[in-house]
Design a protein around this motif. Structure first.
Motif, short mmCIF file in Angstrom:
data_model
loop_
_atom_site.label_atom_id
_atom_site.label_comp_id
_atom_site.label_asym_id
_atom_site.label_seq_id
_atom_site.Cartn_x
_atom_site.Cartn_y
_atom_site.Cartn_z
N THR A 103 24.94 17.30 -11.85
CA THR A 103 24.31 17.91 -13.09
C THR A 103 24.71 19.37 -13.13
O THR A 103 26.06 19.87 -13.34
N HIS A 104 23.78 20.24 -13.24
CA HIS A 104 24.07 21.65 -12.66
C HIS A 104 24.26 21.88 -11.31
O HIS A 104 23.25 20.99 -10.77
N ASN A 285 27.86 23.44 -21.27
CA ASN A 285 28.48 22.33 -21.32
C ASN A 285 27.88 21.20 -20.49
O ASN A 285 27.39 21.56 -19.35
N SER A 286 28.13 19.86 -20.90
CA SER A 286 27.37 18.99 -20.09
C SER A 286 28.20 17.86 -19.37
O SER A 286 29.34 17.21 -20.00
N ASN A 290 25.48 13.75 -16.66
CA ASN A 290 24.34 14.51 -17.63
C ASN A 290 24.10 13.61 -18.71
O ASN A 290 22.92 13.46 -19.24
N THR A 291 25.25 13.75 -19.46
CA THR A 291 25.22 13.07 -20.75
C THR A 291 24.58 11.64 -20.70
O THR A 291 23.78 11.26 -21.45
N LEU A 327 30.22 17.67 -24.23
CA LEU A 327 29.15 16.28 -23.72
C LEU A 327 29.98 15.65 -22.53
O LEU A 327 29.48 14.84 -21.86
N VAL A 335 28.26 24.93 -16.56
CA VAL A 335 27.38 24.02 -16.94
C VAL A 335 25.89 23.97 -16.98
O VAL A 335 25.07 23.33 -16.86
N CYS A 338 23.17 22.38 -18.71
CA CYS A 338 23.36 21.08 -19.40
C CYS A 338 21.98 20.29 -19.48
O CYS A 338 21.89 19.61 -20.23
N THR A 339 21.09 20.37 -18.23
CA THR A 339 20.16 19.73 -18.02
C THR A 339 19.15 20.02 -19.13
O THR A 339 17.98 19.33 -19.33
N THR A 342 21.28 20.97 -23.17
CA THR A 342 21.86 19.94 -23.75
C THR A 342 21.67 18.82 -23.86
O THR A 342 21.38 17.96 -24.73
N SER A 343 20.81 18.21 -22.84
CA SER A 343 20.35 16.80 -22.44
C SER A 343 19.25 16.54 -23.68
O SER A 343 19.17 15.60 -24.20
#
Length: 585
Positions: A103-104, A285-286, A290-291, A327, A335, A338-339, A342-343
């Motif tokens: 993820t990140h 960005n994911s 993660n998406t 995503l 990223v 992302c968690t 974005t999530s």
């Protein structure tokens, strides 16, 4: 017994189900109790799981959902790199690469094969958020335009062989962090968790036999899949749309949109993200894993939250992502958000789509942000340390009750750091962590409240944070209202306040993604988190419930009249029924 689970009797099936869950719970206790960094021991920002020899999830604990639903991509990356047939007892593979199941970069995954009588019987996997792995800002929050600025990126590599650590790789880790004093201890804690899983799975194979254990794993997955598919069949077939956005990517001030169509067809769900924004320049960005985790986790809230948590949850759910999409991040996209940003937006968009499919069961979106901040602080001894926390917001209203107050977004499921621990470990002083009045979205069932979180730098430092919901609050469903916006404030020792993220009193707006923002000695950081969205028509809320909220200081008298058209008599602190009837007529 007539009922069979494959060729397992129900008693053995239930014993194995509980065993798989117990293994992961034991891993969790060991990791929490023996880890060195507060983000693991206090915030519980980690996850543990076990997988079968076919790399399918078998068991997990209720740790960090955005980790758990992504970890099988990490296990698959180990297989692609080494081939599971080449792995031996005592091998432990480490990775954090966002484009290979990570993820990140802070989320480091450790995977160990488990053998019994020289036969592979599964995998133990432990993922934890490590406090700092370098990068342009504390905790990797540099918010640049390249993933290299976020810290050390690790492809799948053997960190242990035959239970012995690779000293050279460990030295690289220790030399690429602001917090080497945490790394070695946290690594040993992860290893303890993996060894506990190995011990328990081997003991289970010894007691019941390898064949029974492996058959139980397969039967458990099929059992969960049947439950999930039955739940999907109860949803009306159709296509339902949802959308949400991040306020900024830290480079541009443009909103970054999630747009999706959720299609229910019999016992399966497909989520199509066509129309979502392209990969962006900034650090939200994911990656694919993660998406996927956000999709799976968001839907499990409505489908089968009580089913045994395993790969059977994933089989009925499919999704499609455009190639050029924020995503579906590709190297070298940054990223780190992302968690934590974005999530939550993916989850919120899915919940809004589900609200159209199941309006009577819908839950309004949460604050949809982890509000993760990291601060580099200098103690009187001159040593630089890293302080981190995740001040929560509120959850949305439900068909049955008001939303939860000050609860971390469901994709995180972590805890805030106790003030006592923070002040003991770092040169800071926690000045406030209390409920924020009027922060829940109004509705027949109100959104839960956010909080006012505030701490003072004793020796100064620099703070990075990633958050959103500063342009609009959390949306409501079924006629419920938005919560208010989030605000980030810096206050000098003389009391002068300045908005450093969000909207100021003059109407100007500043991006809520801050990197290495400097604070002097005695200056304070204050974060006003938002609550959840409201559920149901606002003016359907019983006036007596509105009065209760005023008495509890959840809402102000002004909000009671403005939002709910309920007038409170200031002298008697009761509902002015005549004035309320006039407003509502």
């Amino acid at each position: 017994m007539d009922q069979k689970f494959g060729d397992l009797d129900p008693v053995t099936f239930e014993v194995l189900r509980n065993t798989f869950e117990y293994v992961c719970r034991r891993m969790t206790v060991i990791l929490q109790k023996s880890s060195f960094s507060p983000i693991l021991s206090e915030n519980l920002d980690f996850s543990n799981a076990i997988y079968d020899p076919e790399l399918r999830l078998i068991g997990q604990t209720a740790n960090c959902p955005v980790h758990l639903a992504a970890m099988h991509f990490s296990v698959q990356a180990v297989d692609r790199k080494f081939g599971i047939d080449t792995l031996k007892p005592g091998d432990v593979v480490v990775l954090n690469d966002p484009y290979e199941g990570g993820t990140h970069l802070n989320d480091v995954t450790l995977t160990m094969p488990v053998f019994y009588d020289e036969e592979l019987i599964g995998f133990a996997v432990s993922r934890g958020h490590w406090m700092d792995l370098g990068g342009g800002g504390p905790g990797g929050q540099g918010f640049g335009t390249h993933v290299a600025g976020e810290g050390l990126r690790l492809p799948p590599m053997k960190l242990y062989e035959n239970y012995e650590v690779n000293a050279d790789l460990l030295e690289i880790l220790l030399r690429n962090t602001r917090t080497p004093h945490y790394i070695k201890g946290d690594l040993q804690a992860h290893m303890g968790a993996l060894l506990a899983a190995e011990e328990e799975l081997q003991a289970t194979a010894g007691k019941y036999g390898k064949d029974v254990l492996l058959n139980g794993m397969s039967q458990m997955i099929g059992y969960t899949e049947r439950i999930v598919r039955a739940a999907i069949e109860a949803i009306p077939d159709g296509t339902y749309e949802g959308a949400d956005y991040a306020d900024s990517d830290g480079i541009s001030d443009d909103k970054i949109w999630v747009r999706l169509k959720l299609t229910v067809n019999g016992d399966a769900i497909h989520v199509d993200f066509d129309g979502s924004d392209p990969q962006c320049a900034g650090a939200i960005n994911s990656p694919y894993a993660n998406t996927a985790a956000a999709i799976y986790t968001a839907l499990q809230f409505f489908l089968a939250p009580d089913a045994p948590p395993n790969a059977g949850m994933f089989a009925p759910i499919s999704f499609s992502l455009p190639e050029d999409c924020w995503l579906n991040a590709k190297w070298p996209a940054p990223v780190v958000g992302c968690t934590t940003i974005t999530s939550g937006k993916v989850q919120s968009a899915i919940w809004q789509a589900v609200a159209k499919a199941l309006p009577d069961l819908a839950i309004a979106p949460t604050c949809a942000d982890a509000n993760w901040f990291v601060a580099a602080v200098r103690g009187k001894d001159g040593r630089i340390d890293v302080f981190s926390d995740i001040p929560a917001g509120g959850w949305g209203g439900t068909p049955y009750n008001d939303g939860l107050n000050v609860t971390l977004d469901p994709l995180g499921n972590c805890t805030n750091m106790p003030a006592e621990a923070a002040e003991l470990l770092y040169p800071i002083e926690v000045e406030a962590f209390d409920l924020r009045s009027d922060s829940g979205g109004p509705g027949e069932n109100r959104g839960g409240l956010g909080a006012r979180f505030r701490f003072r730098f004793i020796e100064g430092g620099e703070l990075s944070i990633e958050t959103s919901r500063t342009l609009e609050g959390s949306p409501g469903v079924n006629g419920g209202g938005f919560s208010p916006v989030q605000v980030l404030v810096k206050e000098r020792p003389d009391g002068v306040r300045k908005v450093i993220g969000g909207t100021s009193e003059d109407g100007s707006w500043t991006s809520p993604l801050l990197s290495s923002h400097k604070f002097g000695p005695g200056e304070s950081f204050e974060f006003l988190s938002t609550g959840g969205g409201g559920w149901g028509a606002i003016r359907s809320r019983d006036p007596e419930r509105v009065l209760d909220d005023v008495l509890d200081e959840y809402i102000t008298m002004e909000a009671a009249e403005r939002d709910y058209l309920v007038v409170i008599d200031r002298d008697t602190m009761t509902v002015d029924e005549a004035a309320t009837r006039r407003l509502r007529s």
